[in-house]
Design a protein around this motif. Sequence first.
Motif, mmCIF file in Angstrom:
data_model
loop_
_atom_site.group_PDB
_atom_site.id
_atom_site.type_symbol
_atom_site.label_atom_id
_atom_site.label_comp_id
_atom_site.label_asym_id
_atom_site.label_seq_id
_atom_site.Cartn_x
_atom_site.Cartn_y
_atom_site.Cartn_z
ATOM 1 N N GLY A 97 0.464 -0.991 -0.391
ATOM 2 C CA GLY A 97 0.096 0.261 -0.077
ATOM 3 C C GLY A 97 0.997 1.288 -0.365
ATOM 4 O O GLY A 97 1.364 1.523 0.764
ATOM 5 N N ALA A 98 0.931 1.692 0.061
ATOM 6 C CA ALA A 98 0.298 3.726 -0.527
ATOM 7 C C ALA A 98 1.423 4.348 0.824
ATOM 8 O O ALA A 98 2.461 4.219 1.501
ATOM 9 N N THR A 99 0.685 3.641 1.634
ATOM 10 C CA THR A 99 0.881 3.744 3.714
ATOM 11 C C THR A 99 2.433 3.239 3.936
ATOM 12 O O THR A 99 3.099 3.993 4.559
ATOM 13 N N TYR A 123 -3.398 14.021 5.697
ATOM 14 C CA TYR A 123 -3.433 12.429 5.323
ATOM 15 C C TYR A 123 -3.182 12.010 6.904
ATOM 16 O O TYR A 123 -2.141 12.383 7.340
ATOM 17 N N ASN A 168 0.640 15.764 -1.669
ATOM 18 C CA ASN A 168 -0.286 15.061 -1.504
ATOM 19 C C ASN A 168 -1.457 15.759 -2.594
ATOM 20 O O ASN A 168 -1.881 17.173 -2.322
ATOM 21 N N ASN A 172 -6.244 15.006 -0.298
ATOM 22 C CA ASN A 172 -8.099 14.091 0.220
ATOM 23 C C ASN A 172 -7.224 14.915 1.032
ATOM 24 O O ASN A 172 -6.499 15.652 2.051
ATOM 25 N N ASP A 200 2.650 11.659 -2.988
ATOM 26 C CA ASP A 200 1.457 10.655 -2.046
ATOM 27 C C ASP A 200 1.072 11.139 -3.202
ATOM 28 O O ASP A 200 -0.413 12.197 -3.052
ATOM 29 N N TRP A 203 -3.781 9.162 -6.275
ATOM 30 C CA TRP A 203 -5.471 9.948 -6.688
ATOM 31 C C TRP A 203 -5.097 10.216 -7.845
ATOM 32 O O TRP A 203 -5.833 10.877 -8.028
ATOM 33 N N SER A 231 -0.460 3.800 -6.063
ATOM 34 C CA SER A 231 -1.568 2.666 -4.871
ATOM 35 C C SER A 231 -2.401 2.120 -5.485
ATOM 36 O O SER A 231 -3.397 2.847 -6.595
ATOM 37 N N LYS A 234 -6.342 2.242 -4.974
ATOM 38 C CA LYS A 234 -7.397 3.470 -5.512
ATOM 39 C C LYS A 234 -7.649 3.108 -7.588
ATOM 40 O O LYS A 234 -8.774 3.592 -8.146
ATOM 41 N N LYS A 242 -4.629 -3.788 -0.843
ATOM 42 C CA LYS A 242 -2.955 -2.826 -0.624
ATOM 43 C C LYS A 242 -1.757 -3.364 -0.807
ATOM 44 O O LYS A 242 -0.607 -3.871 -0.234
HETATM 45 N N1 PMP Z 1 -2.747 8.924 0.741
HETATM 46 C C1 PMP Z 1 -3.808 9.029 0.348
HETATM 47 C C2 PMP Z 1 -3.836 10.960 0.481
HETATM 48 C C3 PMP Z 1 -4.940 8.114 0.933
HETATM 49 O O1 PMP Z 1 -6.143 9.042 0.639
HETATM 50 C C4 PMP Z 1 -5.075 7.251 0.932
HETATM 51 C C5 PMP Z 1 -5.987 6.516 1.172
HETATM 52 N N2 PMP Z 1 -7.437 6.623 0.704
HETATM 53 C C6 PMP Z 1 -3.736 6.375 1.530
HETATM 54 C C7 PMP Z 1 -2.365 7.412 1.388
HETATM 55 C C8 PMP Z 1 -3.772 5.228 1.902
HETATM 56 O O2 PMP Z 1 -3.330 4.178 0.948
HETATM 57 P P1 PMP Z 1 -3.163 2.610 0.948
HETATM 58 O O3 PMP Z 1 -4.142 2.083 1.046
HETATM 59 O O4 PMP Z 1 -2.387 2.100 -0.323
HETATM 60 O O5 PMP Z 1 -2.534 2.542 1.546
#
Ligand code: PMP
Length: 394
Positions: A97-99, A123, A168, A172, A200, A203, A231, A234, A242
């Motif tokens: 995942g991006a996280t 975020y 970002n 978001n 990040d 989106w 990611s 999305k 993830k």
């Molecule tokens: N960064 C942003 C701005 C997000 O909105 C989100 C989740 N929507 C994430 C990171 C996390 O992404 P992931 O579920 O791939 O970890």
Amino acid sequence: MSDTRLGHPLYRDMPPTIFEKMSARARETGAINLGQGFPDTNGPEDILQAAADALLTRSNQYPPSGGLPELRAAVAAHYALHQGLDLAAEEVIVTSGATEALAASLLALVQPGDEVLVFAPLYDAYLPLIERAGGVARVVRLTPPDWRITRAVLESAVTDRTRVLLLNNPLNPAAVMLCEEDLALLAELCVRHDLIAICDEVWEHVTFDGGRHRPLIALPNMRDRTVKIGSAGKIFSVTGWKVGWMCAAPALATLLARAHQFLTFTTPPNLQWAVAEGLAKPAEWFDTMRAGYEASRDRLAIGLRRAGYVVQPGAATWFVTVDLIASGLALDDVAFCERIIEEAGVAAIPVSAFYPADPVTHLVRLCFSKADIVLDEAVARLAAFRLAHDGRRG
Ligand code: PMP
Ligand code: GLN
């Protein structure tokens, strides 16, 4: 063991995230959940099938830590086609995942005492990750309705300790994309102050009205100083998978890979295979995906407007925001979200949750990646809430 020594102080009094909290409340109360951002579909059938096939027919043992070569190549090819980038497969590191990509990037690039420039609304993961990496967040506050960045504010936020810009875009929860002028300003800032940009861009594909994402890494002199994060959650409407990635020039990518190898080391191989297949879909597939979400955005926005709410148009993401002041509602965002979950049976996210200080309190984020009948029902409930609320005041 004494409580005062239990665990890291950062986590001791930390509540669950606003997304976790609102989704739990929605489950408990049976409310329609327009809070946490996820679609109510299960994801594209062929991509699910590819993951299922890979699970049964391919290896389920550790893939290489950097990711399956096929997925790394697919990410590079995808960005060449869609964003005109010239990434090599070796410059892509697959993450959970991006996280995880955010965590790995910050751990790899921030040294104790380094300052990290970030923008609020931010975020939720950003500040705790920066702090755990030993960094100090310098928060630049952006405000509606235009969410623009100014040179003066940027310059006053940068010091000689600033090392990283964490951005970002699309943003978001504001649901906007930075304009070319603001991107140029950021690139110029990074070059002048020798900053690394962590972008990040989860989106990046969910953009509307013909607008297209422009990655900061494509701006002059940014290629070697940018980490671009994406990611599959999305892009393919599978938020639970993830599967993410971070892309950067070789010197940075090697550092990122080292941080990643001791976070998760790797990511489930069958999902990597399926995402590699998905990224190779023809450009029309992504257009169709965007058109579907654009129709949902319009459905929710038009419905809410008819019900007397003022809605900020979203240029990207799965979110629209309702402006409570412009809608004539004398409630702040937290109070409004409390009231609608209890009285209307609709969960939403207060935008103030994205500000560590001095929050914007008159915007509420609603997620529209839902079936038409769900959106219609949510609108009907919010219309009834509005009538009852106005009735009580009148
Ligand atoms: N960064 C942003 C701005 C997000 O909105 C989100 C989740 N929507 C994430 C990171 C996390 O992404 P992931 O579920 O791939 O970890
Ligand atoms: N990114 C999602 C949102 O903005 C939340 C993801 C999560 O809950 N970690 O709604």
